[in-house]
Write a protein that holds these residues in place. Structure first.
Motif, PDB file in Angstrom:
ATOM      1  N   MET A  73       0.700  -1.183   0.008  1.00 53.78           N
ATOM      2  CA  MET A  73      -0.061  -0.143  -0.082  1.00 53.78           C
ATOM      3  C   MET A  73       0.824   1.380  -0.109  1.00 53.78           C
ATOM      4  SD  MET A  73      -3.362  -0.760  -0.154  1.00 53.78           S
ATOM      5  CE  MET A  73      -3.834   0.860   0.550  1.00 53.78           C
ATOM      6  N   CYS A  74       0.405   2.180  -0.834  1.00 52.72           N
ATOM      7  CA  CYS A  74       1.230   3.584  -1.056  1.00 52.72           C
ATOM      8  C   CYS A  74       0.640   4.304   0.538  1.00 52.72           C
ATOM      9  CB  CYS A  74       0.909   4.168  -2.052  1.00 52.72           C
ATOM     10  SG  CYS A  74       1.663   3.667  -3.384  1.00 52.72           S
ATOM     11  N   LEU A  75       1.725   4.819   1.032  1.00 51.94           N
ATOM     12  CA  LEU A  75       1.387   5.550   2.463  1.00 51.94           C
ATOM     13  C   LEU A  75       0.780   6.880   2.092  1.00 51.94           C
ATOM     14  CD1 LEU A  75       3.993   4.595   4.926  1.00 51.94           C
ATOM     15  CD2 LEU A  75       1.771   3.549   4.737  1.00 51.94           C
ATOM     16  N   GLU A  76      -0.557   7.033   2.012  1.00 51.37           N
ATOM     17  CA  GLU A  76      -0.991   8.357   1.603  1.00 51.37           C
ATOM     18  C   GLU A  76      -0.324   9.674   1.982  1.00 51.37           C
ATOM     19  OE1 GLU A  76      -4.970   8.141   2.614  1.00 51.37           O
ATOM     20  OE2 GLU A  76      -5.653   7.034   1.046  1.00 51.37           O
ATOM     21  N   ASN A  77       0.168   9.853   3.125  1.00 55.18           N
ATOM     22  CA  ASN A  77       0.668  11.264   3.384  1.00 55.18           C
ATOM     23  C   ASN A  77       2.081  11.093   3.083  1.00 55.18           C
ATOM     24  OD1 ASN A  77      -1.672  12.526   4.431  1.00 55.18           O
ATOM     25  ND2 ASN A  77      -1.512  11.439   6.325  1.00 55.18           N
TER      26      ASN A  77
ATOM     27  N   ASP B 275     -15.971  17.398  -5.452  1.00 54.81           N
ATOM     28  CA  ASP B 275     -17.344  16.358  -5.108  1.00 54.81           C
ATOM     29  C   ASP B 275     -18.579  17.151  -5.393  1.00 54.81           C
ATOM     30  OD1 ASP B 275     -18.795  15.673  -2.758  1.00 54.81           O
ATOM     31  OD2 ASP B 275     -17.116  14.100  -2.727  1.00 54.81           O
ATOM     32  N   ILE B 276     -19.472  16.272  -5.727  1.00 55.21           N
ATOM     33  CA  ILE B 276     -20.911  16.630  -6.086  1.00 55.21           C
ATOM     34  C   ILE B 276     -21.483  17.051  -5.101  1.00 55.21           C
ATOM     35  CG2 ILE B 276     -20.717  15.593  -8.470  1.00 55.21           C
ATOM     36  CD1 ILE B 276     -22.434  13.289  -6.934  1.00 55.21           C
ATOM     37  N   TYR B 277     -21.288  16.651  -3.939  1.00 54.99           N
ATOM     38  CA  TYR B 277     -22.029  17.014  -2.911  1.00 54.99           C
ATOM     39  C   TYR B 277     -21.618  18.324  -1.782  1.00 54.99           C
ATOM     40  CZ  TYR B 277     -23.575  12.180  -3.217  1.00 54.99           C
ATOM     41  OH  TYR B 277     -24.157  10.941  -3.961  1.00 54.99           O
ATOM     42  N   ASP B 278     -20.262  18.384  -1.389  1.00 57.87           N
ATOM     43  CA  ASP B 278     -20.146  19.487  -0.727  1.00 57.87           C
ATOM     44  C   ASP B 278     -19.207  20.561  -1.574  1.00 57.87           C
ATOM     45  OD1 ASP B 278     -17.628  18.208  -1.121  1.00 57.87           O
ATOM     46  OD2 ASP B 278     -17.276  17.576   0.976  1.00 57.87           O
ATOM     47  N   GLY B 279     -19.007  20.262  -2.891  1.00 54.60           N
ATOM     48  CA  GLY B 279     -18.372  21.280  -3.835  1.00 54.60           C
ATOM     49  C   GLY B 279     -16.867  21.386  -3.481  1.00 54.60           C
ATOM     50  N   GLN B 280     -16.227  20.677  -2.553  1.00 53.86           N
ATOM     51  CA  GLN B 280     -14.951  20.610  -2.478  1.00 53.86           C
ATOM     52  C   GLN B 280     -13.977  19.749  -3.462  1.00 53.86           C
ATOM     53  OE1 GLN B 280     -13.297  22.481   0.115  1.00 53.86           O
ATOM     54  NE2 GLN B 280     -15.338  22.912   1.007  1.00 53.86           N
ATOM     55  N   TYR B 281     -12.668  20.193  -3.416  1.00 55.32           N
ATOM     56  CA  TYR B 281     -11.756  19.401  -4.612  1.00 55.32           C
ATOM     57  C   TYR B 281     -11.495  18.295  -3.905  1.00 55.32           C
ATOM     58  CZ  TYR B 281     -11.055  24.033  -6.486  1.00 55.32           C
ATOM     59  OH  TYR B 281     -11.089  25.289  -7.126  1.00 55.32           O
ATOM     60  N   ASN B 282     -11.655  17.070  -4.846  1.00 56.89           N
ATOM     61  CA  ASN B 282     -11.636  15.700  -4.332  1.00 56.89           C
ATOM     62  C   ASN B 282     -10.373  15.120  -4.922  1.00 56.89           C
ATOM     63  OD1 ASN B 282     -12.548  15.276  -6.777  1.00 56.89           O
ATOM     64  ND2 ASN B 282     -14.462  14.112  -6.055  1.00 56.89           N
ATOM     65  N   ASP B 283      -9.290  15.870  -5.326  1.00 57.70           N
ATOM     66  CA  ASP B 283      -8.032  15.166  -5.654  1.00 57.70           C
ATOM     67  C   ASP B 283      -7.427  14.595  -4.557  1.00 57.70           C
ATOM     68  OD1 ASP B 283      -8.566  15.413  -8.691  1.00 57.70           O
ATOM     69  OD2 ASP B 283      -7.515  17.371  -8.916  1.00 57.70           O
ATOM     70  N   PRO B 284      -6.743  13.456  -4.932  1.00 58.95           N
ATOM     71  CA  PRO B 284      -5.800  12.989  -3.451  1.00 58.95           C
ATOM     72  C   PRO B 284      -4.885  14.012  -3.265  1.00 58.95           C
ATOM     73  CG  PRO B 284      -5.286  11.941  -5.609  1.00 58.95           C
ATOM     74  CD  PRO B 284      -6.240  12.814  -5.868  1.00 58.95           C
ATOM     75  N   ILE B 285      -4.567  14.322  -1.973  1.00 60.89           N
ATOM     76  CA  ILE B 285      -3.727  15.194  -1.377  1.00 60.89           C
ATOM     77  C   ILE B 285      -2.971  14.320  -0.341  1.00 60.89           C
ATOM     78  CG2 ILE B 285      -5.133  17.205  -1.500  1.00 60.89           C
ATOM     79  CD1 ILE B 285      -6.191  16.921   1.054  1.00 60.89           C
ATOM     80  N   SER B 286      -1.680  15.092   0.203  1.00 61.73           N
ATOM     81  CA  SER B 286      -0.748  14.364   0.840  1.00 61.73           C
ATOM     82  C   SER B 286      -0.233  15.504   1.740  1.00 61.73           C
ATOM     83  CB  SER B 286       0.424  13.802  -0.090  1.00 61.73           C
ATOM     84  OG  SER B 286       1.708  13.689   0.720  1.00 61.73           O
TER      85      SER B 286
END
Length: 712
Positions: free
Chosen positions: A372-376, A490-501
């Motif tokens: 697994m890639c550690l996301e942070n 994101d279609i629900y809250d309008g926030q950017y949903n690209d992965p971040i670290s």
């Protein structure tokens, strides 16, 4: 005090209550639900998800088929009980051969694709090595790319009368002073290491290059002459791959080169529309599948599956567009995605490592643990081998390079510069001395010219740009960013949903301070205003690791900025700007596209490991002792030892544990990621991340949330 009115008085005033037995509304009345005794299992069981249902149905189908095959084999065995033992042995051998053939068929029906900024690597999963194709397409145009650009590359400065500056001032006083400072620091370092140096080495190189004259070689006497691409009649609309780079700049009609991927992301600066951008990507892939893999008929493609390699820090809009292309245009039976760093560990056979992938225009760093890639820990830097090529060219021109007219927009000059960088650049200080080299300049329709020149410390200082990235030219890397492809929302809250670290956020925050806030809202700056990094301070990324826990890692939503003062983008002498700690779930830097992620490689590696270890010293030692360098940018001689020394100087407490590894079995670092993806494509029995046509038809890109091995 007014008393209660009688019924007669109310009736006289028309206020008496009457009941005509009619409802207030014709809509059905729904009684309120009892809040204490209600329950639903909606979307709480796996069989309520289409993706899981189809997987279970496929498993049941396989089980039924295997049971029928066993029954059929038992029936055949009973009818042939009188057969001899040799025949039975032959039958067993034939069954084993059939199983082997079936296994080979599984691997040979999977296409593995790895797209890079400069090269495309493609092949079948059963192949030992991939086919490498330049990720470029030449299209008919009125002018070529060199004629289309007003300024040559690298860009030179001119005097008021239009003539070029002297070579020492060709790229401005700031760049020249930086280059001279790096050269002086190298001399000091070499003297400390007791390496012998001539005091006037630079003057010897300049004087030799000033008086050298090229030698002309006729074409029929040149044994290594280039076969230029001959245009058919009528000329094609586009040319792909190696032939595109060999189209003469002065061809009739003219052709212009387009590179769809730039700095590890879609090239928005050279394209006018998103449709043309992805059309060129599909044309390059289609040509590679037909010519490199031999699958000339599109009717056969639905029989094949596809493994597609994506970056660790990917953009969802890019992934969904690629998924639609593979499913709709190419009509593959199944598609699955794998991240670059995870594929690299698959290819090298490591269970955990800190993967550093140095490409042509992008460098990615990620710590992988137990598949697994550690996301942070994910870091994506916008620099690579192409920057070294351009910087090496500038350094040579600064020292009176005899071929002063070199222009990297021209195809033959670009290939020449890449060849010189590949053959001459080194990180071994023992190889730094005035040496004589030569090269052959081959232009379509002209005689070959042999140039002789001397080089000194340029061969070492150009790849040093990975550790001092301000020597690179970063001025155009953010040009027209987000003009064609918007960020995924994101279609629900309008926030950017690209992965971040968290590691990437810390680097971006160190490169530029958060935007000033007015009335509670952050001011946005134009995308063209870019923050070029100054020399990074290692303590900002690593000082908190031993003292306290880094940013909270339970959520990938965001991370606070560093608590130390960092130098704002600009250059030496810029006053330090205090960067306040942001406690919001989304750091300000993540909302901005005007910050260019160009950072010192050694500090970026330690930042990634610090966020992966999360103050766990054992994990820190494991990752810092398992750094694996892959990618074509790591092929510079002596790069691994030099990086080890840099890391040991930054973290002397872990000097004994720091180890830079290479891919095992003498595997080419450029193909390790592709090799890992090909191994992943063969795991048909344990791989549940395949996306089929039925799933995609019904769910579209939403199926990625159920099929990816990571949190999509």
């Amino acid at each position: 005090m007014v008393g209660k009115k009688s019924g007669k008085a109310l009736r006289d005033e028309g206020l008496e209550r009457t009941d005509n037995n009619m409802d207030l509304s014709s809509w059905p009345q729904v009684p309120a639900i009892n809040q204490k005794n209600y329950y639903t299992d909606y979307l709480k069981r796996d069989d309520q998800y289409l993706a899981f249902r189809l997987a279970n149905e496929e498993a049941r189908t396989k089980m039924t088929k295997s049971a029928k095959d066993q029954d059929r084999a038992l029936a055949i065995a009973k009818t042939n009980e009188a057969a001899e033992a040799e025949t039975e042995a032959d039958g067993d051998a034939n069954m084993e051969d059939a199983d082997e053939a079936q296994t080979e068929a599984v691997g040979s029906k999977v296409i593995v694709i790895h797209i890079g900024s400069q090269n495309l690597r493609i092949g079948l999963s059963s192949d030992a090595l991939p086919k490498t194709v330049p990720m470029v397409i030449a299209r008919k145009a009125k002018t070529s790319e060199s004629e289309d650009r007003e300024e040559p590359k690298p860009k030179r400065q001119k005097l008021e009368d239009g003539t070029l500056e002297e070579p020492e001032q060709l790229f401005g006083p700031e760049w020249s002073s930086h280059f001279n400072k790096m050269s002086a620091d190298l001399k000091v370092h070499m003297r400390q290491n007791k390496r012998r140096m001539l005091p006037n080495s630079k003057e010897m190189v300049v004087n030799f290059n000033r008086r050298t004259v090229p030698e002309t070689i006729s074409e029929h006497n040149d044994p290594m002459r280039i076969e230029w691409t001959e245009l058919s009649n009528p000329p094609p609309e586009y040319i792909v791959g190696h032939p595109a780079l060999r189209v003469a700049d002065a061809s009739k009609p003219r052709y212009k080169l387009y590179w769809p991927i730039q700095n590890g992301q879609c090239n928005e600066s050279d394209y006018a529309s998103k449709r043309m951008l992805f059309l060129d990507i599909s044309l390059i892939l289609e040509d590679a599948i037909k010519n490199q893999l031999g699958l000339t008929s599109k009717k056969d493609w639905p029989q094949y599956s596809c493994v597609f390699v994506i970056p660790d820090l990917y953009e969802k809009s890019y992934v969904t567009q690629v998924l639609d292309m593979l499913m709709r245009e190419f009509a593959f039976a199944r598609v699955c995605f794998i991240q670059e760093s995870l594929a690299a560990t698959f290819g090298a056979g490591f269970t955990s490592a800190c993967v550093v992938d140095i490409g042509a225009q992008k460098t990615s760093i990620c710590c992988v643990e137990e598949g697994m890639c550690l996301e942070n820990s994910r870091v994506n830097l916008k620099m690579g081998g192409r920057d070294v090529t351009e910087t090496f060219t500038k350094m040579m021109l600064h020292d009176h390079f005899p071929y002063a007219d070199i222009n990297l927009w021209r195809r033959y000059d670009f290939l020449l510069a890449e060849e010189l960088k590949r053959n001459l650049c080194t990180m071994n200080e023992a190889s730094v001395s005035p040496q004589v080299f030569d090269f052959h300049l081959r232009v379509a329709g002209q005689d070959t010219q042999k140039h002789t020149f001397k080089a000194f410390d340029e061969v070492h200082l150009a790849p040093m740009g990975f550790f001092e990235p301000t020597i690179f030219d970063n001025s155009a890397k953010l040009h027209r960013r987000r003009q064609l492809i918007e960020r995924s929302v994101d279609i629900y809250d309008g926030q950017y949903n690209d992965p971040i670290s968290a590691a990437q956020s810390e680097i971006l925050t160190a490169l530029a301070p958060p935007l000033p806030k007015t009335n509670g809202d952050s001011q946005s700056t134009p995308a063209d205003v870019q923050a070029t990094p100054s020399k990074p301070q290692p303590s900002s990324a690593l000082g908190r690791v031993q003292d306290q826990e880094a940013t909270p890692h339970s959520s990938v939503a965001g991370s606070p900025g560093p608590e130390t003062s960092t130098s704002q983008a600009g250059g030496a002498g810029t006053p330090a700007v205090s960067v306040p700690t942001t406690q919001t779930s989304h750091p300000v830097v993540e909302e901005r596209d005007d910050i260019l992620a160009v950072y010192s490689l050694d500090t970026a590696i330690l930042t990634s490991i610090a966020h992966a270890a999360r103050s766990d010293e054992k994990k820190m030692r494991d990752f810092i002792g398992g750094i694996m360098i892959v990618g074509g940018g790591s092929l510079t001689s002596g790069f691994h030892l030099f990086l080890e020394e840099r890391l040991q100087s930054l973290r002397p407490g872990f000097a004994k544990e720091i180890m830079i590894g290479v891919p095992p079995r003498d595997l080419d670092p450029q193909v390790v990621v592709w090799k890992g993806a090909s191994i992943f494509g063969k795991l048909s029995g344990t791989n549940d991340s395949w996306i089929g046509q039925l799933e995609y038809d019904r769910l579209g890109a939403r199926v990625m949330a159920y099929k990816c091995m990571w949190s999509y």
